[in-house]
Enzyme design. Structure first.
Site, short mmCIF file in Angstrom:
data_model
loop_
_atom_site.label_atom_id
_atom_site.label_comp_id
_atom_site.label_asym_id
_atom_site.label_seq_id
_atom_site.Cartn_x
_atom_site.Cartn_y
_atom_site.Cartn_z
N LYS A 122 0.88 -1.10 -0.17
CA LYS A 122 0.04 0.30 0.06
C LYS A 122 0.86 1.21 0.08
CE LYS A 122 -1.34 2.84 2.82
NZ LYS A 122 -1.49 3.50 4.01
N ASP A 140 -6.01 0.89 0.76
CA ASP A 140 -6.16 1.08 2.10
C ASP A 140 -7.57 0.72 2.61
OD1 ASP A 140 -8.01 3.13 1.07
OD2 ASP A 140 -6.94 4.81 2.11
#
Ligand code: SF4
Length: 235
Positions: A122, A140
């Protein structure tokens, strides 16, 4: 069940209309500042990270600055972001690694970024897309939830979600779609009480439509699906 191709296209078009100016909410002036800010954003709001980095970055904004500090000194500066011990340790370690292996510069490939302490896919995708302009979808907690509710993905993990989104969304839209999904998660499709009755995506959303059928009203749907209502871990 995944969204139909027509729904996917309609969802993307609508999101683009709703959030034409969507962009990274973490204040930064270069790749290193964005990397540090993204590490700090784990389980912390972007607004709080911006407050903390506004205090730090005028003085400490290069790997050599953080590499020369102790973990406790860094921790003192970032305490307001939470999880400060592990974050401080990672910021010190990644700064030292950047100096040792990359001449103090942030690398621009996924393979190199995920070798840095505290940097998962991420964080690497945030840096790749926002600092280097590489198309990427950082998954996320908002992207995970909204994408799985909409049926853009049908996945149990952020990694799986990322892979599925990359298959369904044209590459040229990856980075923007990531921002659109975050904005929608923050403004409309909240984790606990999604505003389905006011959501322009309702006609294309499997989770929203099922909630409407169940309640027979314009109320938000019940949390009937643990997967799509779950928060994916930040990394
Ligand atoms: Fe989220 Fe409801 Fe909109 Fe679907 S209809 S995207 S669940 S707010």
């Amino acid at each position: 069940m995944a969204a139909r191709r027509a729904d996917t296209q309609a969802i993307l078009e609508r999101l683009q209309q709703m959030y034409p100016d969507a962009k990274c909410a973490l204040n930064h002036r270069n790749a290193f500042e964005l990397l540090v800010a993204t590490v700090l954003s784990a389980q912390c709001t972007d607004a709080r990270v911006n407050i903390v980095t506004a205090r730090i970055f005028p003085k400490y904004n290069r790997p050599e600055h953080f590499a020369a500090l102790t973990v406790d000194e860094i921790g003192e500066m970032i305490r307001d972001c939470g999880l400060w011990q592990s974050k401080a340790k990672n910021i010190q370690a990644l700064s030292r690694l950047l100096l040792e292996r990359h001449g103090g510069e942030v690398p621009s490939t996924m393979e190199e970024l995920i070798q840095l302490p505290g940097v998962g896919r991420k964080t690497a995708n945030v840096v790749l897309s926002n600092a280097f302009g590489v198309p990427a979808i950082a998954v996320d907690t908002h992207v995970f939830r909204v994408a799985n509710r909409l049926g853009l993905a049908d996945a149990k993990t952020p990694e799986e979600t990322e892979q599925q989104l990359m298959r369904r969304i044209p590459r040229a839209l990856w980075s923007q779609a990531h921002h659109w999904l975050i904005y929608h998660g923050r403004q409309v499709c909240h984790a606990r009480k999604p505003q389905c009755g006011e959501c322009p995506l309702l006609p294309h959303c499997r989770f929203g439509r099922q909630g409407q059928k169940k309640t027979g009203s314009q109320q938000s749907p019940p949390r009937r699906n643990r997967r799509s209502g779950a928060s994916a871990p930040k990394s």
